[in-house]
Each structure stands twice: as structure tokens, then as C-alpha cells.
Design a protein around this motif. Structure first.
Motif, PDB file in Angstrom:
ATOM      1  N   UNK A 146       6.297  -8.977  -2.525  1.00 11.25           N
ATOM      2  CA  UNK A 146       5.570  -7.748  -2.214  1.00 11.25           C
ATOM      3  C   UNK A 146       6.473  -6.529  -2.409  1.00 11.25           C
ATOM      4  N   UNK A 147       5.880  -5.465  -2.886  1.00  7.79           N
ATOM      5  CA  UNK A 147       6.595  -4.191  -3.003  1.00  7.79           C
ATOM      6  C   UNK A 147       6.175  -3.305  -1.842  1.00  7.79           C
ATOM      7  N   UNK A 148       7.153  -2.795  -1.099  1.00  2.00           N
ATOM      8  CA  UNK A 148       6.874  -1.954   0.056  1.00  2.00           C
ATOM      9  C   UNK A 148       7.371  -0.547  -0.232  1.00  2.00           C
ATOM     10  N   UNK A 149       6.482   0.411  -0.052  1.00  2.87           N
ATOM     11  CA  UNK A 149       6.829   1.820  -0.221  1.00  2.87           C
ATOM     12  C   UNK A 149       6.842   2.490   1.150  1.00  2.87           C
ATOM     13  N   UNK A 150       7.832   3.332   1.373  1.00  2.60           N
ATOM     14  CA  UNK A 150       8.022   3.981   2.665  1.00  2.60           C
ATOM     15  C   UNK A 150       7.967   5.485   2.467  1.00  2.60           C
ATOM     16  N   UNK A 171      14.365   9.341  12.667  1.00  4.83           N
ATOM     17  CA  UNK A 171      13.438   9.003  13.747  1.00  4.83           C
ATOM     18  C   UNK A 171      12.189   9.871  13.622  1.00  4.83           C
ATOM     19  N   UNK A 172      11.033   9.254  13.759  1.00  2.00           N
ATOM     20  CA  UNK A 172       9.777   9.984  13.637  1.00  2.00           C
ATOM     21  C   UNK A 172       8.710   9.131  12.968  1.00  2.00           C
ATOM     22  N   UNK A 173       7.749   9.781  12.331  1.00  2.00           N
ATOM     23  CA  UNK A 173       6.616   9.093  11.717  1.00  2.00           C
ATOM     24  C   UNK A 173       7.007   8.516  10.363  1.00  2.00           C
ATOM     25  N   UNK A 174       6.649   7.242  10.157  1.00  2.00           N
ATOM     26  CA  UNK A 174       6.914   6.556   8.895  1.00  2.00           C
ATOM     27  C   UNK A 174       5.617   5.891   8.437  1.00  2.00           C
ATOM     28  N   UNK A 175       5.255   6.090   7.161  1.00  2.00           N
ATOM     29  CA  UNK A 175       4.061   5.464   6.607  1.00  2.00           C
ATOM     30  C   UNK A 175       4.485   4.336   5.674  1.00  2.00           C
ATOM     31  N   UNK A 176       3.919   3.155   5.892  1.00  2.00           N
ATOM     32  CA  UNK A 176       4.272   1.979   5.104  1.00  2.00           C
ATOM     33  C   UNK A 176       3.093   1.562   4.234  1.00  2.00           C
ATOM     34  N   UNK A 177       3.375   1.208   2.989  1.00  2.00           N
ATOM     35  CA  UNK A 177       2.374   0.655   2.085  1.00  2.00           C
ATOM     36  C   UNK A 177       2.980  -0.559   1.397  1.00  2.00           C
ATOM     37  N   UNK A 178       2.299  -1.695   1.493  1.00  2.00           N
ATOM     38  CA  UNK A 178       2.796  -2.929   0.871  1.00  2.00           C
ATOM     39  C   UNK A 178       1.748  -3.452  -0.092  1.00  2.00           C
ATOM     40  N   UNK A 179       2.193  -3.864  -1.286  1.00  2.00           N
ATOM     41  CA  UNK A 179       1.308  -4.423  -2.295  1.00  2.00           C
ATOM     42  C   UNK A 179       1.957  -5.665  -2.890  1.00  2.00           C
ATOM     43  N   UNK A 180       1.109  -6.634  -3.258  1.00  2.00           N
ATOM     44  CA  UNK A 180       1.559  -7.814  -3.980  1.00  2.00           C
ATOM     45  C   UNK A 180       0.388  -8.303  -4.825  1.00  2.00           C
ATOM     46  N   UNK A 181       0.643  -8.817  -6.044  1.00  2.00           N
ATOM     47  CA  UNK A 181      -0.447  -9.300  -6.896  1.00  2.00           C
ATOM     48  C   UNK A 181      -1.323 -10.316  -6.165  1.00  2.00           C
ATOM     49  N   UNK A 183      -3.116  -9.823  -3.543  1.00  2.00           N
ATOM     50  CA  UNK A 183      -3.184  -9.609  -2.105  1.00  2.00           C
ATOM     51  C   UNK A 183      -3.746  -8.219  -1.801  1.00  2.00           C
ATOM     52  N   UNK A 184      -4.320  -8.108  -0.619  1.00  2.00           N
ATOM     53  CA  UNK A 184      -4.877  -6.841  -0.198  1.00  2.00           C
ATOM     54  C   UNK A 184      -3.767  -5.845   0.136  1.00  2.00           C
ATOM     55  N   UNK A 185      -4.045  -4.615  -0.165  1.00  2.00           N
ATOM     56  CA  UNK A 185      -3.117  -3.524   0.140  1.00  2.00           C
ATOM     57  C   UNK A 185      -2.965  -3.388   1.655  1.00  2.00           C
ATOM     58  N   UNK A 186      -1.743  -3.205   2.111  1.00  2.00           N
ATOM     59  CA  UNK A 186      -1.455  -3.045   3.543  1.00  2.00           C
ATOM     60  C   UNK A 186      -0.910  -1.640   3.776  1.00  2.00           C
ATOM     61  N   UNK A 187      -1.486  -0.923   4.725  1.00  2.00           N
ATOM     62  CA  UNK A 187      -0.970   0.399   5.088  1.00  2.00           C
ATOM     63  C   UNK A 187      -0.865   0.490   6.600  1.00  2.00           C
ATOM     64  N   UNK A 305     -10.083   2.309   4.731  1.00  2.00           N
ATOM     65  CA  UNK A 305      -9.785   1.679   3.450  1.00  2.00           C
ATOM     66  C   UNK A 305      -9.151   2.714   2.511  1.00  2.00           C
ATOM     67  N   UNK A 306      -8.699   2.257   1.348  1.00  2.00           N
ATOM     68  CA  UNK A 306      -7.988   3.145   0.415  1.00  2.00           C
ATOM     69  C   UNK A 306      -8.920   3.572  -0.708  1.00  2.00           C
ATOM     70  N   UNK A 307      -9.466   4.781  -0.597  1.00  2.00           N
ATOM     71  CA  UNK A 307     -10.326   5.348  -1.634  1.00  2.00           C
ATOM     72  C   UNK A 307      -9.550   6.402  -2.418  1.00  2.00           C
ATOM     73  N   UNK A 308      -9.884   6.534  -3.688  1.00  2.00           N
ATOM     74  CA  UNK A 308      -9.296   7.564  -4.548  1.00  2.00           C
ATOM     75  C   UNK A 308     -10.154   7.698  -5.791  1.00  2.00           C
TER      76      UNK A 308
END
Length: 444
Positions: A146-150, A171-181, A183-187, A305-308
Motif C-alpha cells: 500500500x502507498x500511504x500519503x500524509x 504535532x497537530x492535524x494529520x490527514x492520511x490516505x492509503x491506496x493499494x491495487x 483495495x478500497x481507498x482509506x482516508x 466517500x471520495x468524489x471528484x
């Protein structure tokens, strides 16, 4: 007790008694300590002997103090400043008696500091810079590929980067996004404390099949646009092989006026007045690409969900349609109906029955079950227009290209002529128009 000026606060033996001029009666005989204070004047303490049956009087002149103003320049500029040793509320330029003061400077995500400042007569300026706090982010992710973007950092200074083991972030707010072929996108948005975060992320497999229909429930009530799953696969796009390793969902129809109105009502965004022929089932038009992007972001927030907007590769992949028989079966273009009104137009030799836009879904869907990929209204997509049509610039990430001067609309519209009436049609565009709308894509 009388003071000059009057209105001084009086304490007797440490207990608040009132303000001058003040009569204390009765008072126990004996020796008592009086303290008189008023802002901007030196406090005075007197010892008074009270005798039985006699009246004691205290007259005090409260001397004016030397005053100054305090300005504390902080980095970050919105840090909170508090007095540690006095019941005062800090504001920049506060007037204070000359002297030494203890202050505490703090802001979430930074190491707080306690400082001592000297205030003299006139203007006193002091500076303090807080050190940012960093903490470890430990992620245990499955599957391992999986590729994780921060995304982290404040406001406009926020940046996105790939996660690496034991990375340390502010320290503070961090947004995580994980993707893998496959697999469902995780945020997920997490608050990173000074102690750090150690968490596991398990991606779930995509179980959607081509042709499945999806409709997400919105937090304000009702449902979002109807979506249909487009399966993984590949196709030739202007001589290049483009492959999709996982499915995505695309709007079955162009976004309608009714659907866009729900967004406009909820956010206060401008809602275009209807044309004479338009109903709630007509596609929304006269919106620019920023409006379309804002609608997709709102859908994401409402549904979780992730719309664009689709990028150009995704749009062309889902829009493939064989219109070799009659384009009027699949879309609303410049045809015989339009020719009756616009006599100078180059029109298609068929009749779709509509001069201008039609209600969505009025014609045959393509093989993917998607309607109006030819004509009706052209559709905003992500990416930038380049005359050289470089393949690397067809992806959604090209939105950030510094050379971008014009956006792209796809699919043609009700005023599309015979030479342009095909699903792969593309045009540069930068403004809203009555023949431009959009549809949305939903990621898994």
C-alpha cells in the motif's frame, strides 16, 4: 477611609471591604492592616489602631505610577499570552505600571515558554519564538504494498508526502490516505499528540463489479447522484494504451439542477436561474469548473466517500460509444431540430427532438450504462488543456501544472456539429456557459 483619587479598593486584614470613600462600622478594637489599591497608582498599606468607643480616620494620597505599554511579538503570531503572576488579560499594547512581569506563551503544537519581561516608561517591545513540537507517526499497513500519503502542516503551508517508517511530524492535524491495487481507498484525519501515534491500517478489498449501481446517503438527508461501476481494463486513447488496474464509479447521468440545488442551498453558493425549457431533471449548466470541484468536495464531506471530477483518461475510458449508426440515438447534438432555429449551423443529419439541452437520460446509454456521453452538455474534467496533447498531462495531477491556462470540457453538447459529434471530443474552456455541465467520479 478616604483616598485621592477616590474609588480605591480597600482590604482590611486581607479581606476585601469595598471602595473609597468607605466607612467600616463596627470594627473590632485592636490593630488592623489596611491596603488601598487603584490601577495606575502605587498601592499603600497602613497599620491602624482602633480604640474602644473612638473613630479612626485614614486619609491617603495614592501616588501616580510610571506607566508603559507592552507589545509582545510572537512566532507563531497567533500564540496565546497569559500573565503568570497577575490577574490581567494580555492584549497587544496593554498599559501597565513600569516593572517586571512573568508571562506564559503557548500554542497547540509548540513548546510553551515562560518568560520575564521588563516594562519601562513608554513603549516596551519584546519578541518570543516558540519551537514547534514534533512527534513520531508509526503506521502498520496491510497489504504491505500500500502507498500511504500524509498531508500535514497549517493552512497554506500544508504539504503532502509519502509516509516512511518512524517519520516525525509537527504535532497537530494529520490527514492520511492509503491506496493499494484492488483495495478500497482509506482516508482518516488524526490528531498527532506530543506522545506520537502508533496505529494499524487494514485496507479492504474492492468487491464492486462492473455495472453495479451505487447511491450514497447524504448527511443532510436524501441521496447523492446515482453512480455506476466501470470495471478495470485498458483502452487506446489517441494512440496510447491506457490501463486501469481497479474499477471506479461514474455518474450514470450528468449532475442535474435538483442535485446541484441541494448543494447550493446547503452552502450558499450561487444557483443559476433556469432557462425557459429547463426542469429539475435537466443538467445543471452555467457553472464553471470551480463550482463543479466544490460540488464534488461537498459530496465527499456529505457521504464520507471520495468524489471528484474524472480526469480525461477516466472520462474517455467510460465514455466509449459506437455512434456509427446514428448519433441521435445516444445524444442531443446539433441536429434537424436545432437547424429549424439556428439556420446557419452545420448540423447532424438526424433529429433528436431537442433544440437545446434535454433532461438527463433521454437517450440510449453506452456500453458502460452511462447516459449523455455524446452531446446534451459538455462536461468539465480535471486536467489542463495543452495543444500538444501530451499524455502526461491528461491525468488529474496536472491541475497543479504552472503552465495551465485553460481547462477541458468533454463530450460535446446540444450545439455540437457533425464533425465533433463523438465521445472523444475535447475543447478548451475557462468560463461557465449554457452548454457546459459536469458529472462526478467516485473512488473506491
Amino acid at each position: 477611609v478616604v483616598t485621592n483619587p477616590k474609588g480605591a479598593a480597600v482590604e482590611i486584614d486581607g479581606a476585601v471591604a469595598g471602595h473609597t470613600p468607605l466607612t467600616l462600622d463596627p470594627v473590632a478594637t485592636g490593630t488592623h492592616a489596611l491596603r488601598m489599591t487603584i490601577p495606575g497608582r502605587a498601592a499603600v498599606t497602613r497599620s491602624v489602631d482602633v480604640m474602644p468607643g473612638k473613630q479612626s480616620e485614614v486619609n491617603v494620597d495614592l501616588e501616580r505610577l510610571a506607566m508603559g505599554t507592552l507589545i509582545l511579538q510572537t512566532n507563531p503570531p497567533d500564540a496565546e499570552v497569559e500573565f503568570e503572576d497577575q490577574a490581567l488579560t494580555y492584549r497587544s499594547g496593554i498599559e501597565l505600571p513600569a516593572g517586571v512581569y512573568a508571562l506564559r506563551v503557548s500554542k497547540p503544537g509548540f513548546v510553551p515558554q515562560s518568560i520575564t519581561v521588563k516594562v519601562g516608561v513608554g513603549r516596551s517591545v519584546h519578541s518570543v519564538a516558540l519551537d514547534q513540537q514534533f512527534a513520531p507517526l508509526v503506521l502498520r499497513v496491510t497489504p504491505a504494498n500500500a502507498r500511504v500519503r500524509v498531508r500535514h502542516g497549517p493552512g497554506r503551508l500544508a504539504r503532502t508526502e509519502d509516509y516512511f517508517p518512524e517519520m516525525k511530524l509537527a504535532v497537530g492535524t494529520v490527514e492520511l490516505t492509503a491506496r493499494a491495487p484492488g483495495h478500497r481507498r482509506y482516508t482518516k484525519t488524526v490528531q498527532l499528540p506530543a506522545s506520537g501515534v502508533d496505529m494499524a491500517i487494514a485496507l479492504t478489498r474492492i468487491d464492486a463489479r462492473a455495472g453495479d449501481r451505487i447511491r450514497d446517503t447524504l448527511r443532510i438527508g436524501g441521496e447523492g447522484p446515482e453512480m455506476i461501476v466501470v470495471g478495470a481494463g485498458s483502452f487506446l486513447q489517441r494512440g496510447r494504451r491506457v490501463t486501469f488496474e481497479e474499477p471506479f464509479a461514474i455518474g450514470v447521468y450528468e449532475v442535474t439542477r435538483a442535485q446541484y440545488r441541494a448543494f447550493a442551498d446547503a452552502t450558499g453558493r450561487y444557483f443559476p436561474d433556469p432557462k425557459e425549457h429547463e426542469t429539475d431533471l435537466h443538467p445543471i449548466v452555467s457553472v464553471d469548473r470551480d463550482d463543479a470541484l466544490a460540488y464534488a468536495r461537498w459530496l465527499s464531506a456529505q457521504s464520507g466517500q471520495a468524489y471528484r471530477l474524472p480526469d480525461e483518461r477516466e472520462w474517455d475510458y467510460m465514455a466509449q460509444t459506437d455512434v456509427s449508426t446514428s448519433v441521435c440515438e445516444y445524444g442531443n447534438v446539433a441536429d434537424a431540430s436545432a437547424a429549424k432555429v439556428y439556420r446557419g449551423w452545420d448540423t447532424v443529419p438526424c433529429d433528436d427532438g431537442h433544440v437545446v439541452s434535454a433532461p438527463v437520460g433521454s437517450f440510449r446509454p453506452n456500453a458502460n450504462g452511462v447516459y449523455d456521453v455524446v452531446g446534451n452538455v459538455s462536461e468539465w474534467v480535471s486536467g489542463c488543456w495543452f495543444a500538444d496533447d501530451a499524455g502526461s498531462r491528461l491525468e488529474a495531477d496536472s491541475d497543479a501544472d504552472a503552465d495551465c491556462v485553460s481547462d477541458i470540457v468533454k463530450g460535446g453538447s446540444w450545439d455540437t456539429s457533425v464533425d465533433e459529434a463523438h465521445p472523444g471530443g475535447r475543447e478548451p474552456a475557462s468560463t461557465a456557459a449554457d452548454d457546459r455541465g459536469f458529472r462526478v467520479l467516485r473512488e473506491f
